[in-house]
Design a protein around this motif. Sequence first.
Motif, PDB file in Angstrom:
ATOM      1  N   UNK B  52       0.825  -1.220   0.000  1.00 38.95           N
ATOM      2  CA  UNK B  52       0.000   0.000   0.000  1.00 38.95           C
ATOM      3  C   UNK B  52       0.850   1.258   0.000  1.00 38.95           C
ATOM      4  N   UNK B  53       1.959   1.228  -0.747  1.00 44.58           N
ATOM      5  CA  UNK B  53       2.903   2.363  -0.715  1.00 44.58           C
ATOM      6  C   UNK B  53       2.398   3.572  -1.502  1.00 44.58           C
ATOM      7  N   UNK B  54       1.381   3.405  -2.319  1.00 46.42           N
ATOM      8  CA  UNK B  54       0.725   4.447  -3.148  1.00 46.42           C
ATOM      9  C   UNK B  54       1.510   4.876  -4.395  1.00 46.42           C
ATOM     10  N   UNK B  55       2.679   4.314  -4.614  1.00 42.68           N
ATOM     11  CA  UNK B  55       3.489   4.763  -5.759  1.00 42.68           C
ATOM     12  C   UNK B  55       2.724   4.619  -7.075  1.00 42.68           C
ATOM     13  N   UNK B  57      -0.439   4.571  -7.650  1.00 37.17           N
ATOM     14  CA  UNK B  57      -1.588   5.476  -7.758  1.00 37.17           C
ATOM     15  C   UNK B  57      -1.143   6.907  -7.994  1.00 37.17           C
TER      16      UNK B  57
END
Lengths: 256, 467
Positions: B52-55, B57
């Motif tokens: 869930x590191x968001x990279x 997105x």
Amino acid sequence: MTREDIIRPENLVYGKPQLMNDVSMHYCPGCSHGVVHKLVAEIIAEMGMEEKTIGICPVGCAVFAYRYIDIDWQEAAHGRAPAVATACKRLWDDRLVFTYQGDGDLACIGTCETIHTLNRGEKITIIFINNAIYGMTGGQMAPTTLMGMKTSTCPYGREPQLHGYPLNITDIAASLEGTAFVSRQSVHTTSAIRKAKQAIRHAFENSMNGIGSNLVEIVSTCSSGWKTSPVKANEWMEEHMFEHYKIGDLKDTVHP
Amino acid sequence: MQGAIEINQERCKGCRLCAVACPLGLLDLAKRKVNRKGYPYVEQHDKEKCTGCTACAIVCPDGCISVYREGGLRRAKVPQQTTPEVFQTAYTESEKGNQLPHPEEAQSSQEVHLMKGNEAIAHAAIRCGCDGYFGYPITPQSEILETLTQLKPWETTGMVVLQAESEVAAINMLYGGGGSGKRVMTSSSSPGIALMQEGISYMTITEIPTLIINVQRGGPGLGTIQPSQSDYRQATVGGGNGDYRVIVLAPWSVQEMADFVDLGFELAFKYRNPVMMLSDGVIGQMMEKVILPTPKPRRTEEQIAKECPWATNGHGLKGRKPNILTSLEMIPLEMERRNLEMQKKYAQVERDEVRYESYQTEDAEYLIMAFGSIARISMEVVGILRSKGIRIGLLRPITLWPFPEKEVARLGKQVKGIIVAEMNAGQMIDDVRKAVCGSTKVIHFGRLGGVVPEPNEIISQFEQDFL
Ligand SMILES: Cc1ncc(C[n+]2csc(CCOP(=O)(O)OP(=O)(O)O)c2C)c(N)n1
Ligand code: SF4
Ligand code: SF4
């Protein structure tokens, strides 16, 4: 913990910005415009400025920006966005007024308006998407096209005798007394995107605090115009564009 | 398992930027699959490895990916929130200047002043609640900007006055200002007005009300700085691209220069269309007595919101759809619909807004038609010819568009001939001929290139053709 346990509203850490609606964007796959749109939408909401923002669209690929971010917008004639923004801000001085322009719009047909708006120190922000090409009309040479770069109107590569030199308008902007904050960023990696967001936010805050005019250039890709894939376009940008268009703040009168 | 993502595969365009950004390489294009738009889309494999590191997105240009993480935002970096109130300090002044321009003058508003037509426009603008003037210097109308900067209305009414970098910029400032619901105006002379045509075209289809003043000079090109009326055609049929009209008011006195500012704004906002005041160097430069309009305040934000619910100023955005002013339309049928709406509006203007003035036309056997400064000379012509026993009258169109077609047609049946006097090579005469439709003889008198005629020149032309 299962996937179902995690995918819950309270666990959402990143999503499409609220001000960005569900209309699918017309941009080509991987186009930098999309990332910058997301940043603009996020920042307006984070600043709580939804009811006090006027956006000015250019003529260029971003002509339809108004379809995607739910704020009030005016679509300007080609190159004239800074003039439109000037009046909006002078007449509504508590509003956040920004233009969103490509390199053809800002640095060619609209050079005059760009320079004079910045030089008057209008309390606005100009977001400048520099993809070194005319995207919307199918990849013609832009004032920002690099030396040797091929486009549909310099098919053998840009050469000085025929086409003159790439115009670095952001450097010019930094030399103008009217500008408060001039920055050049990119949006090809997560860390670059974070920095670009900080820059746009800083520019927006300056505009609202009545500090000079603000220009944030985003060195961008146009994979369609460059005739390559989005991933390769990013690589090409890193290799070639950054050499001529150096990333970083060029001028910051607030945090010098 | 710490994180999870959801991919909106219908929105995905398969650019693979997320696949490159994912530090664990968990994303790639689904093999041989496309979405309803025909794009290949990405899928996540080894889902349990996602942190869930968001990279992915963050880099996705289309906002296709939502990221969830155990503990949610409590553990994530929350973006700094502010409220617009933070910025209010810089702008407490925003509604400040909204006093009447000259309180002491308000009572004595019937007082007679002596001034140039150009100066009268500047005074009238401040007095009728104009919010902004944007213009670029050009002879013979620079006194408008000069007078405004002398009067400093930004200190009294709060009116903005800005010398733009060009006429192109000025007209686009009007596009912005009028689009946001403010009363804005510009002024220029022929070569500058030519440069503004693009902006005027844009303002008609986006229905932005503005006031544009043309103090005409002789052309073509740089021409001369002397008075002319050779922009009649450009003003009445439109010099920009597309099927549009602007309402054109033709003042013939300093008094009308002053009066038509407010009238111009009223008409512009009533019909959401640009209005042009077509004057010329004679009226702009001449000194005459004038009673200035009674001062009224500029409209407040609430009043603007009420009068202009279409305006792009953010007001009340959370309770309504965004206001968008654009001339671009990709679907021809939709563009046709918008054009037809405009034409409907124009038909209404033609029905309701025709203005003209007639002198001694009741018993007239001949008619002289003229607008603006040459109509004053034509008045003298009527007097001289009447004294010689010739029954002639004058019809002076005040609105050049809408043109007083019916009145001209009516008089065309009454008179033996019409002489159309213009300071051009014959432009309004086309509208006169169209209106009379062959029912009477129509002749042209004209001086070109900045020459202002004497009454006897018009008389000899009249006598030569009609007597
Ligand atoms: C007056 C005028 N001239 C030309 C055009 C055609 N035109 C549309 S967009 C464009 C160039 C846009 O390029 P750029 O500003 O670099 O934006 P991009 O599409 O690359 O984002 C041109 C020349 C126009 N719309 N109006
Ligand atoms: S043409 Fe270029 S700039 Fe335009 S949407 Fe496509 S990739 Fe983006
Ligand atoms: S970055 Fe977005 S649009 Fe591109 S492949 Fe990934 S999810 Fe699809």
